[in-house]
Design an enzyme around this catalytic site. Structure first.
Site, PDB file in Angstrom:
ATOM      1  N   TYR A  36     -20.182   3.301   4.652  1.00 15.01           N
ATOM      2  CA  TYR A  36     -19.517   2.047   4.335  1.00 15.01           C
ATOM      3  C   TYR A  36     -18.002   2.210   4.367  1.00 15.01           C
ATOM      4  O   TYR A  36     -17.287   1.425   5.001  1.00 15.01           O
ATOM      5  CB  TYR A  36     -19.987   1.542   2.966  1.00 15.01           C
ATOM      6  CG  TYR A  36     -19.364   0.230   2.580  1.00 15.01           C
ATOM      7  CD1 TYR A  36     -19.810  -0.963   3.151  1.00 15.01           C
ATOM      8  CD2 TYR A  36     -18.327   0.168   1.659  1.00 15.01           C
ATOM      9  CE1 TYR A  36     -19.237  -2.175   2.814  1.00 15.01           C
ATOM     10  CE2 TYR A  36     -17.749  -1.032   1.311  1.00 15.01           C
ATOM     11  CZ  TYR A  36     -18.200  -2.202   1.887  1.00 15.01           C
ATOM     12  OH  TYR A  36     -17.627  -3.399   1.556  1.00 15.01           O
ATOM     13  N   SER A  88     -12.410  -3.557   2.307  1.00 14.58           N
ATOM     14  CA  SER A  88     -12.988  -3.172   1.020  1.00 14.58           C
ATOM     15  C   SER A  88     -12.053  -2.203   0.322  1.00 14.58           C
ATOM     16  O   SER A  88     -11.293  -1.474   0.975  1.00 14.58           O
ATOM     17  CB  SER A  88     -14.337  -2.487   1.248  1.00 14.58           C
ATOM     18  OG  SER A  88     -14.836  -1.946   0.031  1.00 14.58           O
TER      19      SER A  88
END
Length: 192
Positions: A97, A81
């Site tokens: 995350y 990501s």
């Protein structure tokens, strides 16, 4: 996949390995957890996110690498990501995350160095803001997602196919000289 279901990630890797024992040559890892992380993450939630994103990636590679070594070549594309590079938002559990996607980045680079001798390429894709069913499930419309706060260049939100084409390239023979790299697909988000 349910948050915290590391056994499902491992079972998926084992199933795919068994089904293609004679020739796995490309392996995209799971993109992410599919659950929302609240602002004040419980320790168990953070551990679950790490298990799926970091440990799941490691287990997937662990199970397909021997098959690729036997085949004499291969390509692994790990989905990380943009949050692993520039951090995530300071709301909604962004720290958990981001922390779970950072190891994907590191594992990719390590594996690229270690398995190059086996003609196995390992790269990572780092999506930025992408409109997915997860956003829709939380009531975020495509118009809201495409707000200039979230999207910079071009003036539209990314789509899953944008990421898919990047993965397709990295897994293909056209990327034969690409390994250990980070492909950022974010519509220019990281430029700001």
């Amino acid at each position: 996949m349910e948050t915290g279901s590391i056994s499902r990630v491992r079972n998926r890797a084992l199933w795919v390995a068994a089904a293609h024992e004679e020739g796995i040559t490309a392996w995209p890892t799971p993109a992410s957890t599919q659950g929302r992380i609240e602002v004040r993450c419980a320790t168990s939630t953070t551990i679950s996110v790490l298990a799926i994103n970091a440990t799941g990636t490691w287990l997937g590679m662990k199970n397909v690498l021997p098959i690729m070594q036997k085949a004499g070549h291969g390509s692994i594309v790990n989905v990380s990501s943009l949050a692993a590079i520039i951090s995530g938002p300071a709301v909604g559990g962004g720290a958990a995350y981001s922390a779970s996607k950072g190891p994907v980045r590191s594992l990719t680079k390590h594996a690229a160095q270690w398995f190059a001798k086996d003609r196995i390429r390992v790269n990572s894709v780092h999506p930025g803001p992408i409109y997915t069913s997860l956003m829709s499930n939380y009531g975020i419309t495509e118009e809201q997602a495409a707000d200039p706060v979230n999207v910079t260049l071009p003036p539209h939100i990314g789509e899953s196919s944008d990421i898919g084409y990047g993965i397709l390239y990295l897994a293909s023979d056209e990327a034969k000289f690409v390994t250990g790299e980070e492909l950022i697909i974010d519509g220019g988000y990281a430029t700001h």
